[in-house]
Design a protein around this motif. Structure first.
Motif, PDB file in Angstrom:
ATOM      1  N   CYS A  49       6.473   0.738  -6.117  1.00 18.26           N
ATOM      2  CA  CYS A  49       7.149   0.541  -4.829  1.00 18.26           C
ATOM      3  C   CYS A  49       7.032   1.787  -3.964  1.00 18.26           C
ATOM      4  O   CYS A  49       6.672   1.715  -2.788  1.00 18.26           O
ATOM      5  CB  CYS A  49       8.609   0.173  -5.064  1.00 18.26           C
ATOM      6  SG  CYS A  49       9.582   0.020  -3.549  1.00 18.26           S
ATOM      7  N   GLU A  50       7.349   2.929  -4.554  1.00 21.41           N
ATOM      8  CA  GLU A  50       7.323   4.176  -3.787  1.00 21.41           C
ATOM      9  C   GLU A  50       5.924   4.463  -3.249  1.00 21.41           C
ATOM     10  O   GLU A  50       5.758   4.820  -2.081  1.00 21.41           O
ATOM     11  CB  GLU A  50       7.797   5.326  -4.668  1.00 21.41           C
ATOM     12  CG  GLU A  50       7.830   6.663  -3.954  1.00 21.41           C
ATOM     13  CD  GLU A  50       8.400   7.780  -4.821  1.00 21.41           C
ATOM     14  OE1 GLU A  50       8.204   8.964  -4.468  1.00 21.41           O
ATOM     15  OE2 GLU A  50       9.034   7.480  -5.853  1.00 21.41           O
ATOM     16  N   GLY A  51       4.905   4.292  -4.094  1.00 21.46           N
ATOM     17  CA  GLY A  51       3.541   4.559  -3.662  1.00 21.46           C
ATOM     18  C   GLY A  51       3.104   3.659  -2.529  1.00 21.46           C
ATOM     19  O   GLY A  51       2.431   4.092  -1.587  1.00 21.46           O
ATOM     20  N   PHE A  52       3.507   2.387  -2.589  1.00 28.44           N
ATOM     21  CA  PHE A  52       3.146   1.449  -1.525  1.00 28.44           C
ATOM     22  C   PHE A  52       3.784   1.845  -0.202  1.00 28.44           C
ATOM     23  O   PHE A  52       3.119   1.909   0.831  1.00 28.44           O
ATOM     24  CB  PHE A  52       3.578   0.035  -1.917  1.00 28.44           C
ATOM     25  CG  PHE A  52       3.403  -0.979  -0.817  1.00 28.44           C
ATOM     26  CD1 PHE A  52       2.146  -1.381  -0.422  1.00 28.44           C
ATOM     27  CD2 PHE A  52       4.508  -1.529  -0.177  1.00 28.44           C
ATOM     28  CE1 PHE A  52       1.976  -2.312   0.591  1.00 28.44           C
ATOM     29  CE2 PHE A  52       4.358  -2.457   0.838  1.00 28.44           C
ATOM     30  CZ  PHE A  52       3.084  -2.850   1.220  1.00 28.44           C
ATOM     31  N   VAL A  53       5.088   2.133  -0.237  1.00 30.21           N
ATOM     32  CA  VAL A  53       5.786   2.496   0.996  1.00 30.21           C
ATOM     33  C   VAL A  53       5.232   3.805   1.563  1.00 30.21           C
ATOM     34  O   VAL A  53       5.094   3.964   2.784  1.00 30.21           O
ATOM     35  CB  VAL A  53       7.305   2.592   0.756  1.00 30.21           C
ATOM     36  CG1 VAL A  53       8.018   3.001   2.048  1.00 30.21           C
ATOM     37  CG2 VAL A  53       7.859   1.262   0.275  1.00 30.21           C
TER      38      VAL A  53
ATOM     39  N   ALA B  98      17.947   6.646  -0.771  1.00 32.66           N
ATOM     40  CA  ALA B  98      16.905   6.353  -1.761  1.00 32.66           C
ATOM     41  C   ALA B  98      15.513   6.531  -1.177  1.00 32.66           C
ATOM     42  O   ALA B  98      14.595   7.014  -1.846  1.00 32.66           O
ATOM     43  CB  ALA B  98      17.073   4.934  -2.298  1.00 32.66           C
ATOM     44  N   PHE B  99      15.345   6.168   0.098  1.00 32.19           N
ATOM     45  CA  PHE B  99      14.038   6.296   0.732  1.00 32.19           C
ATOM     46  C   PHE B  99      13.806   7.693   1.317  1.00 32.19           C
ATOM     47  O   PHE B  99      12.744   8.279   1.128  1.00 32.19           O
ATOM     48  CB  PHE B  99      13.882   5.236   1.829  1.00 32.19           C
ATOM     49  CG  PHE B  99      13.681   3.852   1.305  1.00 32.19           C
ATOM     50  CD1 PHE B  99      12.544   3.517   0.589  1.00 32.19           C
ATOM     51  CD2 PHE B  99      14.634   2.867   1.510  1.00 32.19           C
ATOM     52  CE1 PHE B  99      12.353   2.243   0.089  1.00 32.19           C
ATOM     53  CE2 PHE B  99      14.455   1.592   1.019  1.00 32.19           C
ATOM     54  CZ  PHE B  99      13.316   1.268   0.305  1.00 32.19           C
TER      55      PHE B  99
ATOM     56  N   LEU C 266      10.118   8.919   2.448  1.00 34.80           N
ATOM     57  CA  LEU C 266       9.717   7.594   2.891  1.00 34.80           C
ATOM     58  C   LEU C 266      10.478   7.280   4.176  1.00 34.80           C
ATOM     59  O   LEU C 266      11.688   7.081   4.159  1.00 34.80           O
ATOM     60  CB  LEU C 266      10.016   6.547   1.821  1.00 34.80           C
ATOM     61  CG  LEU C 266       9.399   6.819   0.437  1.00 34.80           C
ATOM     62  CD1 LEU C 266       9.823   5.743  -0.558  1.00 34.80           C
ATOM     63  CD2 LEU C 266       7.884   6.900   0.515  1.00 34.80           C
ATOM     64  N   ASN C 267       9.776   7.257   5.256  1.00 32.78           N
ATOM     65  CA  ASN C 267      10.404   7.142   6.570  1.00 32.78           C
ATOM     66  C   ASN C 267      10.766   5.685   6.878  1.00 32.78           C
ATOM     67  O   ASN C 267      10.174   5.032   7.730  1.00 32.78           O
ATOM     68  CB  ASN C 267       9.459   7.694   7.643  1.00 32.78           C
ATOM     69  CG  ASN C 267      10.136   7.796   9.005  1.00 32.78           C
ATOM     70  OD1 ASN C 267      11.355   7.887   9.096  1.00 32.78           O
ATOM     71  ND2 ASN C 267       9.330   7.772  10.053  1.00 32.78           N
TER      72      ASN C 267
ATOM     73  N   SER D 224       3.985  -7.445  -9.996  1.00 36.38           N
ATOM     74  CA  SER D 224       4.178  -6.005  -9.814  1.00 36.38           C
ATOM     75  C   SER D 224       3.910  -5.610  -8.368  1.00 36.38           C
ATOM     76  O   SER D 224       3.274  -6.350  -7.608  1.00 36.38           O
ATOM     77  CB  SER D 224       3.234  -5.213 -10.733  1.00 36.38           C
ATOM     78  OG  SER D 224       1.881  -5.366 -10.304  1.00 36.38           O
ATOM     79  N   TRP D 225       4.382  -4.406  -8.008  1.00 41.24           N
ATOM     80  CA  TRP D 225       4.087  -3.855  -6.686  1.00 41.24           C
ATOM     81  C   TRP D 225       2.610  -3.501  -6.547  1.00 41.24           C
ATOM     82  O   TRP D 225       2.096  -3.405  -5.429  1.00 41.24           O
ATOM     83  CB  TRP D 225       4.959  -2.634  -6.422  1.00 41.24           C
ATOM     84  CG  TRP D 225       6.322  -2.993  -5.918  1.00 41.24           C
ATOM     85  CD1 TRP D 225       7.449  -3.209  -6.642  1.00 41.24           C
ATOM     86  CD2 TRP D 225       6.692  -3.189  -4.541  1.00 41.24           C
ATOM     87  NE1 TRP D 225       8.503  -3.542  -5.814  1.00 41.24           N
ATOM     88  CE2 TRP D 225       8.074  -3.525  -4.524  1.00 41.24           C
ATOM     89  CE3 TRP D 225       6.004  -3.120  -3.336  1.00 41.24           C
ATOM     90  CZ2 TRP D 225       8.762  -3.787  -3.338  1.00 41.24           C
ATOM     91  CZ3 TRP D 225       6.688  -3.374  -2.150  1.00 41.24           C
ATOM     92  CH2 TRP D 225       8.055  -3.706  -2.164  1.00 41.24           C
TER      93      TRP D 225
END
Length: 561
Positions: free
Chosen positions: A390-394, A422-423, A428-429, A550-551
């Protein structure tokens, strides 16, 4: 989405464990334009011929690598296995042109290795010759154990290649019922998914396991790095294959930034996170009460002991779970529809909306959210574990300067500060958070919830309000969610992606005629329609949601590798 048998379990030897650990990389290979076009049966023949012409360079590199590995192996049985593997590759090399003709194709008289092929074969031969982690291995003065270690390194650099081909071919074969008559590359795919090919892949993996038994922890780390590097180079090989046609992947590629805006919406709890935010807030509340117990103080906010608070939370949680199941059961008691019925689903989910509002009122009345410090909430958000990928995608989305993409989080969460923290703590903007909020007095919660998004209907209202700011014809929407509360938004988005395995979401979907289609399967069908109609229409037909495990699938679909 299935995986080869080798990757189904976490146990087993190192080859099995590494395949499982890096299985997300295999998804990025599966979602490349080359593989999606191949699976759809409409891949341009020139693209296919270019790909299989590279096999010769792979075979030659494998033969050399096996020669070097056999020289390093200390056990006669291991040497025999390597010789057998080498003999198989030589046979493939000598019969390659004839086999391609049997598939119905004619290779060009001359071909050259492309950059992606060179990078992998150079890496493999460098590893086999002892150049590992920048250090040259001196085989002439090496001990038998050191040479055996090098043989293991070589097998680690070879294993992912074979396993990845087997994985891709089996995933494609699972789709053959879609349109067998249009699958002109079936003979090649059958070869890669054959028992002989699988036996070769298993022999390499089994030998890697045996050669790795006596290695130290540091040497096993080297094995892992070599395996992962080989996997990444293989993914790059599939990504680099020249495509001479329009494709549906990656989704963001065909978009014209001057004409098209894209909004990505996603749920938060259990979609982005591994735990529900309400459980995290409960933990903060109990810890806050525990501190008050230790200090033997009672403030105007912390009015319950930690034991009382834990008991109250337990009662609230149990009551919520029980009544939620009753609510879903009541909806399911109605007649199942034969065709997709969005209006009927909206009416049915009004019961769920009423239930969610009653549950929130019960939480407020109980006082369990009193006395939480904003600083503690933000700290919890910063340390909240997100779903893998998730983090990598965002991160990649917010860095897309060439596309007009805005990201929105729509959540039932009681605390928008937790989501924003969390973001923001991960750079993560994500500024557009639509959720409920906790009320504060001097940074301490009062126990009240500022209600903004409590129900499926209110989620849909927020979704529609955001869309109103864009011209419909120039605005595409993707919604990612996994709960019943996401259903209305998932169905209204141009692309609705279901992540996770909510049984209630599936049950309600089936009740109201919703079709759940694995994303890869859906892309293959879209690619076939794209070639036929020269257009890609993601807006219809209605009632279709795409499922992922999965993401990594979402990332590969939207951005590619």
């Amino acid at each position: 989405m299935g995986l080869p048998e080798i990757g189904e379990e976490e146990g087993g030897g190192i080859a099995r464990r590494l395949w499982v650990k890096f299985r997300d990389d295999s998804i990025f290979a599966l979602y490349t334009p080359f593989v999606v076009c191949l699976a759809s049966g409409v891949l341009d023949p020139q693209s296919f011929l270019h790909c299989i012409s590279q096999d010769v360079y792979f075979y030659r590199a494998f033969v050399q690598a096996y020669d070097l590995a056999e020289d390093c192996a200390d056990d006669d049985e291991h040497k025999a296995i390597i010789r057998k593997l080498r003999k198989r590759v030589l046979k493939k090399l000598n019969t390659h042109d004839d086999l391609v003709r049997e598939w119905g194709f004619e290779l060009p008289s001359e071909s050259i290795s492309d950059n992606a092929t060179i990078k992998y074969t150079d890496f493999l031969l460098a590893t086999a010759s002892g150049k590992v982690e920048g250090e040259k291995f001196q085989s002439k003065i090496a001990t038998p154990f050191e040479k055996t270690k090098l043989a293991a390194y070589t097998l680690a650099a070879m294993g992912p290649c074979m396993r990845l081909y087997a994985f891709i071919s089996k995933e494609i074969l699972d789709l053959q019922e879609l349109d067998q008559s249009n699958q002109i590359y079936k003979k090649w795919i059958d070869t890669l998914s054959s028992q002989n090919f699988e036996e070769t892949a298993l022999q390499i993996e089994d030998l890697l396991d045996k050669l790795s038994v006596s290695l130290t922890g540091e040497e096993l780390i080297v094995i892992e790095k070599l395996y992962h590097q080989a996997m990444k180079l293989e993914v790059k090989f599939f990504s680099a294959q020249p495509i001479l046609q329009q494709t549906v992947v990656p989704f963001s590629q065909p978009l014209d930034p001057a004409e098209c805006n894209l909004s990505i919406f996603c749920d938060f709890d259990m979609t982005c996170t591994t735990i529900d935010s309400s459980a995290l807030l409960a933990e903060i509340a109990i810890r806050t009460a525990s501190k008050a117990d230790l200090n033997r103080c009672e403030t105007q906010f912390a009015q319950m002991s930690s034991d009382d608070l834990r008991t109250t939370w337990g009662v609230i949680s149990s009551q919520y779970a029980e009544e939620y199941e009753q609510c879903v059961g009541s909806i399911m008691a109605g007649n199942k529809v034969e065709e997709f019925n969005y209006e009927g689903l909206c009416r049915a989910l009004e019961q769920l909306s009423d239930f969610e509002k009653r549950a929130n009122s019960r939480v407020i009345k109980s006082g369990v959210l009193k006395g939480l410090n904003l600083q503690d909430i933000k700290w919890a958000g910063e340390h909240l574990t997100l779903q893998d990928g998730c983090e990598g995608f965002v991160q990649e989305i917010v860095k897309c300067e060439n596309l007009k993409i805005d990201v929105h989080v729509l959540s039932y969460s009681w605390c928008g500060d937790l989501i924003r923290s969390a973001f923001s703590s991960r750079d993560l903007n994500v500024r557009n958070v639509h959720s409920n909020e906790l009320a504060y007095e001097e940074f301490i919660t009062t126990g009240e919830i500022i209600k903004k998004v409590e129900s499926p209907k209110e989620k849909l209202q927020a979704f529609n309000d955001i869309r109103k700011g864009h011209k419909i014809g120039e605005h595409l929407t993707i919604y990612i969610g996994g709960s019943v509360g996401d259903l209305l938004c998932l169905l209204k988005a141009d692309v609705g992606i279901v992540i996770g395995s909510s049984s209630n979401l599936r049950r309600l979907g089936d009740q109201f005629g919703i079709s759940f289609v694995p994303l890869f399967s859906g892309l293959v069908k879209k690619q076939r329609e794209l070639i036929k109609d020269c257009s890609s229409n993601w807006k219809g037909p209605s009632g279709i949601l795409y499922t992922v495990s999965s993401w990594a699938e979402i990332h590969a679909f939207f951005l590619g590798s």
